[in-house]
Design an enzyme around this catalytic site. Structure first.
Site, mmCIF file in Angstrom:
data_model
loop_
_atom_site.group_PDB
_atom_site.id
_atom_site.type_symbol
_atom_site.label_atom_id
_atom_site.label_comp_id
_atom_site.label_asym_id
_atom_site.label_seq_id
_atom_site.Cartn_x
_atom_site.Cartn_y
_atom_site.Cartn_z
ATOM 1 C CE LYS A 198 -3.743 2.184 2.548
ATOM 2 N NZ LYS A 198 -4.629 2.119 3.714
ATOM 3 C CD GLU A 204 9.198 -6.292 7.121
ATOM 4 O OE1 GLU A 204 8.872 -5.179 6.613
ATOM 5 O OE2 GLU A 204 8.973 -6.581 8.303
ATOM 6 N N GLY A 258 -4.938 -2.339 5.028
ATOM 7 C CA GLY A 258 -4.100 -3.454 4.576
ATOM 8 C C GLY A 258 -4.746 -4.817 4.786
ATOM 9 N NE ARG A 259 -6.472 -4.658 10.931
ATOM 10 C CZ ARG A 259 -5.790 -3.541 11.102
ATOM 11 N NH1 ARG A 259 -4.620 -3.382 10.527
ATOM 12 N NH2 ARG A 259 -6.277 -2.556 11.859
ATOM 13 C CD GLU A 344 -1.832 -5.306 11.390
ATOM 14 O OE1 GLU A 344 -0.595 -5.286 11.483
ATOM 15 O OE2 GLU A 344 -2.423 -5.448 10.302
ATOM 16 C CG HIS A 375 -3.324 -36.565 15.732
ATOM 17 N ND1 HIS A 375 -3.517 -37.769 16.358
ATOM 18 C CD2 HIS A 375 -4.290 -36.474 14.781
ATOM 19 C CE1 HIS A 375 -4.524 -38.404 15.784
ATOM 20 N NE2 HIS A 375 -5.026 -37.641 14.829
ATOM 21 C CE LYS A 485 5.843 -1.081 10.083
ATOM 22 N NZ LYS A 485 4.896 -0.305 9.278
#
Ligand code: F6P
Length: 519
Positions: A198, A204, A258-259, A344, A375, A485
């Site tokens: 965005k 990253e 974003g999410r 978030e 399991h 950050k």
């Protein structure tokens, strides 16, 4: 309704919880053969069974009174109407517009939202058609992180059986391992990169994008390499500075969180993998859930019920976690998706107007796919000292042809929910006793296609919005990620230059340790 009403309904639920603390769901089912009839909703190929919860009809009424006292309907309508409900950033929250559900003819900053959405859809269609029809491009690498990665990646995993485009790969982590391994296998002339960011300033993503660029430039001409990039961003200037033309840049907008962004051009990997028609089917499923959220009475409204049940356990029982348990290998990454969405959005400690919150907010969301998780961590769900409400997600029909597998899979989903609810044992063999009375919802889809997946994801989005409203928090910002950050940048500088960083002795010595041990 006034704040006073909220205080009253909160207090009424607190009192009511005391009367329910001894109720065992096993007895509630024994006493009322119609319990399932009373506590389930069927909607368009989705069944929501919430009968295995520690509730009575009165609980439901009181929860809805709380929702109304928090003006949930107005908050919901404000979101669809494009009010700036992301108050700390003064932004509207209009991801629903991307699937045609926001109020028509909305304008934000002088731009008509409908025409932005339609034009973007056209570009997604033409670009995805072009890439799918390209005879040279065999592999796509989508580079992005957080909301610019998890959503499209999860949808591509979920529908993978029907993929018909070039091979789709996702790179998110700044850990160079996965990208390096992938580049070793691929050829620049056959590879296309999607840079999904965005703001086009995420470290990253930028680091991975720069490595991709260097890899392309090593082999391709100055003129050719930019054609191997498509950007999806709000920051077209930064994309251009990187070398991506406007023609190859798809737009984002501030009002797409974003999410909440997989419905936007961030979903391009979905359109490329499955075709634009499938992407539209995903949007239609989400739109159907939007319509339900907007119009169904609160008592019959799945996202509202789901959200309010979460409030019931988090704030009145003090339960700290929520498990997401898809009984479908294809939905393996759904827990990670819901985790980002919930944690978030609602992992906040101040109210919308900045006051400290006096009650708990988002639980810890985690999960895994059945039956594997049975399991792994189910022991804790059945006999641990924490009670963890669970969402089971099951899919009735399959296309793999192994019917007996599917029957066993479904039987296990039902059996686990039943075991959590009823428990067993007489106290004489304590190790083998199951207390039961452990709540779960069952979300059952007729099939796992793009449409029903769209419904499911929009359901989780709206659940987060409902809870954010009740907790009076801003579900649309994420200031909590900023400090780390900033500190990482200082530490990167210190690691690169070996300059002494002004920091606590632990951080300083860890930096020193890395420098000494680095080969
Ligand atoms: O983790 C914080 C965050 O801002 C997420 O909300 C977002 O989805 C992600 O980083 C990536 O941001 P961008 O798309 O701007 O690179």
């Amino acid at each position: 309704m006034s704040n006073n009403k909220k205080t009253q309904s909160w207090a009424a639920l607190k009192e009511h919880q005391k009367t329910l603390s001894t109720l065992h769901m096993r007895d509630a089912f024994d006493d009322n053969p119609k319990r399932f009839d009373e506590f389930h909703i069927a909607l368009d190929g989705m069944l929501f069974d919430y009968s295995k919860h520690r509730i009575t009809g009165e609980t439901q009424e009181l929860l809805m009174t709380l929702a109304r006292s928090c003006a949930l309907e107005r908050y919901r309508d404000d979101m669809f109407a494009g009010e700036a409900i992301n108050t700390s950033e003064n932004r509207t929250v209009l991801h629903t517009a991307l699937r045609g559900s926001a109020q028509p003819r909305l304008e934000i900053d002088g731009e008509n939202i409908d025409s932005f959405v339609n034009q973007t859809l056209k570009r997604i269609e033409s670009l995805s058609d072009k890439v799918r029809g390209h005879d040279k491009i065999t592999d796509i690498i989508s580079i992005g992180i957080g909301g610019s990665d998890i959503g499209p990646r999860m949808v591509c995993d979920a529908l993978a059986d029907n993929a018909s485009g070039p091979h789709m790969h996702f790179i998110s982590n700044v850990d160079g391992g996965p990208l390096s391994a992938l580049l070793d296998q691929l050829k620049p002339e056959h590879t296309l990169f999607l840079i999904a960011s965005k703001n086009f300033g995420t470290v990253e993503t930028n680091t991975n994008a720069e490595t991709a660029k260097a890899w392309l430039m090593d082999t391709l001409s100055e003129k050719a390499w930019p054609e191997h990039f498509i950007a999806i961003t709000q920051n077209s200037e930064a994309a251009k500075a990187f070398g991506i033309s406007d023609y190859n840049t798809l737009p984002m907008r501030e009002w797409i969180g974003g999410r909440y962004s997989l419905w936007s051009a961030i979903g391009l990997p979905i359109a490329i993998s499955f075709g634009f028609r499938e992407f539209k089917a995903l949007l239609s499923g989400a739109q159907a859930m939007d319509e339900h959220f907007k119009t169904a009475p609160l008592e019959k409204n799945i996202p509202v019920l789901m959200g309010m049940l979460g409030i019931w356990y988090r704030n009145f029982f003090g339960f700290t976690a929520q498990a997401i348990l898809p009984y479908a290998q294809a939905l393996e990454s759904l827990p990670a998706y819901v985790q980002q969405l919930d944690m978030e959005s609602n992992g906040k400690h101040v109210t919308r107007d900045g006051k400290m919150i006096e009650h708990a907010t988002s639980p810890i969301v985690f999960g895994g796919q059945g039956t594997n998780a049975q399991h792994a961590f189910f022991q804790h769900l059945h006999q641990g000292t924490d009670i963890i409400p669970a969402d089971f997600i099951a899919v009735i029909n399959h296309e793999h042809g192994l019917d007996n597998h599917h029957t066993t899979l479904l039987a296990n989903a039902l059996a686990q929910a039943q075991a959590l609810m009823q428990g067993n044992g007489d106290g004489e063999t304590p190790h083998q006793d199951f207390p039961g009375n452990r709540p779960s919802s069952m979300i059952m889809l007729d099939q796992l296609d793009a449409y029903h997946l769209g419904m499911l994801l929009a359901l989780y989005e709206h659940k987060a919005v409902v809870q954010g409203c009740i907790w009076d928090i801003n579900s649309f910002d994420q200031w909590g990620v900023e400090l780390g950050k900033k500190l990482a940048q200082n530490i990167t500088d210190a690691l690169e230059t070996k300059a002494v960083l002004e920091a606590d002795s632990s951080t300083q010595n860890l930096i020193k340790h890395i420098s000494l041990r680095k080969e």
